[in-house]
Design an enzyme around this catalytic site. Sequence first.
Site, PDB file in Angstrom:
ATOM      1  N   ARG A 107      36.204  36.785  45.580  1.00 40.11           N
ATOM      2  CA  ARG A 107      36.126  37.596  44.467  1.00 40.11           C
ATOM      3  C   ARG A 107      36.161  37.056  43.107  1.00 40.11           C
ATOM      4  O   ARG A 107      35.460  37.565  42.100  1.00 40.11           O
ATOM      5  CB  ARG A 107      37.173  38.958  44.439  1.00 40.11           C
ATOM      6  CG  ARG A 107      36.669  39.814  45.762  1.00 40.11           C
ATOM      7  CD  ARG A 107      37.815  40.777  45.842  1.00 40.11           C
ATOM      8  NE  ARG A 107      37.664  41.563  46.905  1.00 40.11           N
ATOM      9  CZ  ARG A 107      38.623  42.545  47.026  1.00 40.11           C
ATOM     10  NH1 ARG A 107      39.872  42.461  46.706  1.00 40.11           N
ATOM     11  NH2 ARG A 107      38.309  43.447  48.181  1.00 40.11           N
ATOM     12  N   ILE A 135      39.440  41.040  31.852  1.00 35.58           N
ATOM     13  CA  ILE A 135      40.620  40.087  32.575  1.00 35.58           C
ATOM     14  C   ILE A 135      40.859  40.626  33.968  1.00 35.58           C
ATOM     15  O   ILE A 135      42.006  40.988  34.320  1.00 35.58           O
ATOM     16  CB  ILE A 135      41.730  39.746  31.920  1.00 35.58           C
ATOM     17  CG1 ILE A 135      42.345  41.228  31.130  1.00 35.58           C
ATOM     18  CG2 ILE A 135      41.577  38.801  30.697  1.00 35.58           C
ATOM     19  CD1 ILE A 135      43.991  41.060  30.682  1.00 35.58           C
ATOM     20  N   LYS A 167      52.713  37.037  26.749  1.00 36.23           N
ATOM     21  CA  LYS A 167      53.208  38.325  26.207  1.00 36.23           C
ATOM     22  C   LYS A 167      54.829  38.390  26.178  1.00 36.23           C
ATOM     23  O   LYS A 167      55.317  38.013  27.146  1.00 36.23           O
ATOM     24  CB  LYS A 167      52.699  39.431  26.733  1.00 36.23           C
ATOM     25  CG  LYS A 167      51.096  39.454  27.135  1.00 36.23           C
ATOM     26  CD  LYS A 167      50.583  40.873  28.017  1.00 36.23           C
ATOM     27  CE  LYS A 167      49.319  40.673  28.310  1.00 36.23           C
ATOM     28  NZ  LYS A 167      49.256  40.199  29.855  1.00 36.23           N
ATOM     29  N   LYS A 216      41.864  40.844  37.885  1.00 36.09           N
ATOM     30  CA  LYS A 216      42.632  40.296  38.622  1.00 36.09           C
ATOM     31  C   LYS A 216      42.176  40.285  39.909  1.00 36.09           C
ATOM     32  O   LYS A 216      41.564  41.162  40.295  1.00 36.09           O
ATOM     33  CB  LYS A 216      44.052  40.876  38.454  1.00 36.09           C
ATOM     34  CG  LYS A 216      44.977  40.196  39.496  1.00 36.09           C
ATOM     35  CD  LYS A 216      45.006  41.038  40.898  1.00 36.09           C
ATOM     36  CE  LYS A 216      46.122  40.336  41.811  1.00 36.09           C
ATOM     37  NZ  LYS A 216      45.945  41.121  43.344  1.00 36.09           N
ATOM     38  N   LEU A 254      38.985  47.313  36.423  1.00 34.32           N
ATOM     39  CA  LEU A 254      38.386  47.863  37.509  1.00 34.32           C
ATOM     40  C   LEU A 254      39.096  49.014  38.184  1.00 34.32           C
ATOM     41  O   LEU A 254      38.966  49.268  39.130  1.00 34.32           O
ATOM     42  CB  LEU A 254      38.137  46.858  38.663  1.00 34.32           C
ATOM     43  CG  LEU A 254      37.696  45.245  38.421  1.00 34.32           C
ATOM     44  CD1 LEU A 254      37.834  44.430  39.609  1.00 34.32           C
ATOM     45  CD2 LEU A 254      36.111  45.725  38.148  1.00 34.32           C
ATOM     46  N   ASN A 261      33.283  37.909  40.297  1.00 36.31           N
ATOM     47  CA  ASN A 261      33.625  38.663  39.161  1.00 36.31           C
ATOM     48  C   ASN A 261      33.175  38.028  37.991  1.00 36.31           C
ATOM     49  O   ASN A 261      33.191  38.516  36.846  1.00 36.31           O
ATOM     50  CB  ASN A 261      35.145  38.875  39.053  1.00 36.31           C
ATOM     51  CG  ASN A 261      35.445  39.946  39.995  1.00 36.31           C
ATOM     52  OD1 ASN A 261      34.832  40.523  40.623  1.00 36.31           O
ATOM     53  ND2 ASN A 261      37.095  39.955  40.292  1.00 36.31           N
ATOM     54  N   TYR A 319      55.406  38.865  34.231  1.00 32.87           N
ATOM     55  CA  TYR A 319      54.806  38.625  35.431  1.00 32.87           C
ATOM     56  C   TYR A 319      55.418  37.740  36.455  1.00 32.87           C
ATOM     57  O   TYR A 319      55.077  37.504  37.584  1.00 32.87           O
ATOM     58  CB  TYR A 319      53.499  38.275  35.247  1.00 32.87           C
ATOM     59  CG  TYR A 319      52.543  39.138  34.505  1.00 32.87           C
ATOM     60  CD1 TYR A 319      52.844  40.453  34.252  1.00 32.87           C
ATOM     61  CD2 TYR A 319      51.153  38.730  34.199  1.00 32.87           C
ATOM     62  CE1 TYR A 319      52.027  41.212  33.541  1.00 32.87           C
ATOM     63  CE2 TYR A 319      50.461  39.791  33.390  1.00 32.87           C
ATOM     64  CZ  TYR A 319      50.767  40.853  32.882  1.00 32.87           C
ATOM     65  OH  TYR A 319      49.934  41.693  32.286  1.00 32.87           O
TER      66      TYR A 319
HETATM   67  P1  NDP Z   1      41.954  45.118  37.932  1.00 31.44           P
HETATM   68  O1  NDP Z   1      41.174  46.290  37.431  1.00 31.44           O
HETATM   69  O2  NDP Z   1      41.695  43.639  37.568  1.00 31.44           O
HETATM   70  O3  NDP Z   1      41.878  45.385  39.555  1.00 31.44           O
HETATM   71  C1  NDP Z   1      42.509  44.324  40.573  1.00 31.44           C
HETATM   72  C2  NDP Z   1      42.490  44.937  41.835  1.00 31.44           C
HETATM   73  O4  NDP Z   1      41.161  45.019  42.183  1.00 31.44           O
HETATM   74  C3  NDP Z   1      43.308  44.153  42.992  1.00 31.44           C
HETATM   75  O5  NDP Z   1      43.608  44.922  43.780  1.00 31.44           O
HETATM   76  C4  NDP Z   1      41.953  43.277  43.482  1.00 31.44           C
HETATM   77  O6  NDP Z   1      42.083  42.729  44.944  1.00 31.44           O
HETATM   78  C5  NDP Z   1      40.806  44.186  43.305  1.00 31.44           C
HETATM   79  N1  NDP Z   1      39.498  43.493  43.067  1.00 31.44           N
HETATM   80  C6  NDP Z   1      39.570  42.584  42.157  1.00 31.44           C
HETATM   81  N2  NDP Z   1      38.074  41.983  42.113  1.00 31.44           N
HETATM   82  C7  NDP Z   1      37.587  42.849  43.131  1.00 31.44           C
HETATM   83  C8  NDP Z   1      36.011  42.975  43.615  1.00 31.44           C
HETATM   84  N3  NDP Z   1      34.947  42.011  43.117  1.00 31.44           N
HETATM   85  N4  NDP Z   1      35.859  43.713  44.690  1.00 31.44           N
HETATM   86  C9  NDP Z   1      36.838  44.718  44.890  1.00 31.44           C
HETATM   87  N5  NDP Z   1      38.028  44.669  44.553  1.00 31.44           N
HETATM   88  C10 NDP Z   1      38.338  43.643  43.585  1.00 31.44           C
HETATM   89  O7  NDP Z   1      43.629  45.494  37.555  1.00 31.44           O
HETATM   90  P2  NDP Z   1      44.913  44.779  37.216  1.00 31.44           P
HETATM   91  O8  NDP Z   1      45.796  45.824  36.707  1.00 31.44           O
HETATM   92  O9  NDP Z   1      45.295  43.682  37.792  1.00 31.44           O
HETATM   93  O10 NDP Z   1      44.313  44.127  35.676  1.00 31.44           O
HETATM   94  C11 NDP Z   1      43.952  43.116  35.401  1.00 31.44           C
HETATM   95  C12 NDP Z   1      44.797  42.048  34.448  1.00 31.44           C
HETATM   96  O11 NDP Z   1      45.035  42.862  33.297  1.00 31.44           O
HETATM   97  C13 NDP Z   1      46.290  42.076  35.054  1.00 31.44           C
HETATM   98  O12 NDP Z   1      46.181  41.179  36.089  1.00 31.44           O
HETATM   99  C14 NDP Z   1      47.186  41.586  33.904  1.00 31.44           C
HETATM  100  O13 NDP Z   1      46.676  40.403  33.415  1.00 31.44           O
HETATM  101  C15 NDP Z   1      46.353  42.576  32.721  1.00 31.44           C
HETATM  102  N6  NDP Z   1      47.351  43.797  32.719  1.00 31.44           N
HETATM  103  C16 NDP Z   1      48.005  43.944  31.476  1.00 31.44           C
HETATM  104  C17 NDP Z   1      48.622  45.050  31.142  1.00 31.44           C
HETATM  105  C18 NDP Z   1      49.431  45.329  29.903  1.00 31.44           C
HETATM  106  O14 NDP Z   1      50.061  45.938  29.768  1.00 31.44           O
HETATM  107  N7  NDP Z   1      48.996  44.421  28.906  1.00 31.44           N
HETATM  108  C19 NDP Z   1      48.762  46.016  32.247  1.00 31.44           C
HETATM  109  C20 NDP Z   1      47.952  45.820  33.406  1.00 31.44           C
HETATM  110  C21 NDP Z   1      47.378  44.628  33.511  1.00 31.44           C
HETATM  111  P3  NDP Z   1      42.581  41.255  45.272  1.00 31.44           P
HETATM  112  O15 NDP Z   1      43.497  40.556  44.219  1.00 31.44           O
HETATM  113  O16 NDP Z   1      43.192  41.690  46.661  1.00 31.44           O
HETATM  114  O17 NDP Z   1      41.259  40.822  45.482  1.00 31.44           O
END
Ligand code: NDP
Length: 273
Positions: A236, A228, A75, A230, A190, A240, A50
Amino acid sequence: MSVPTVSTDNGVEIPQLGLGVWQIDDRIVPEVVTAAFEAGYRHIDTAAVYRNERGVGQAIAASGLPRDELFVTTKVWNNDQGYDATLRAFDASLLRLGLERVDLYLIHWAAPKRDRYVDTWRALEKLYADGRVRAIGVSNFHIPHLRRLFDETDVRPVVNQIELHPRLPQDELRAFHTENDIVTEAWSPLAQGALLADDRLGKLAAKHGRTPAQIVLRWHLQLGNVVIPKTQTVSRLAENIDVFGFELDNDDMAAIADLETGERTGPDPDIFG
Ligand code: NDP
């Protein structure tokens, strides 16, 4: 806001909800993590790939929070798999984070084509034995990958962090985790926001006076998942984490189960890496 914890098989308490920081730029992440701490978050999920461990570390140092109140996960990336390379990658992560140890260290992907995850795991076992990490686990491992670790190594992973959301509820993997005392941690909880506009979630949100994101996060918590989500939007962050004051009933949980499509937001772990 106080977040309940989930215990790992080796007795480590993981705050059930944390902040994921993938795709948050290293220059912005200190202010986001600082705002998260103010909102009550104590669990941060980052990764070497990241490229924001430094910013996460800055926010931790500036917070003044006691280290034992924080739960930090990072990681090892696919290119660093292998025994020696993983030990070096871990040292580099600690240096960027400015920490003496992390709470949870994960193999980011099984990357089965590389065929190095067993040696990589042995490096995690060494870090655990040396007390440099409180718990070791994996991410994006399927059942055969987990079984191979069980067969060929000594310490079992206590966490598997996998893509999991209502479109991809991962029932089979979750059941396997339960049988084997592995905590299920949900990434993209999400579905990266993609499912939040669904009318069926809108109806549940209206019923509970909550937002669709809160409904989905509550579903995860009631399944026992660590989540977790993001966000880099301050409002938000508060939304959350405010998911401990209501409950979904069985009909609500069944309505969310209907959102299953099997669609992934990320790659297939059998192929990727
Ligand atoms: P998420 O499912 O957490 O979704 C994040 C998205 O949703 C962003 O665009 C964010 O927008 C939006 N969002 C967040 N809260 C809200 C809300 N209350 N209402 C509306 N929209 C919302 O996706 P991620 O893929 O980021 O997954 C979360 C975490 O999981 C990552 O950050 C990482 O730490 C981990 N991860 C691990 C992986 C792995 O291979 N181990 C792969 C992918 C993710 P905004 O930020 O603009 O508010």
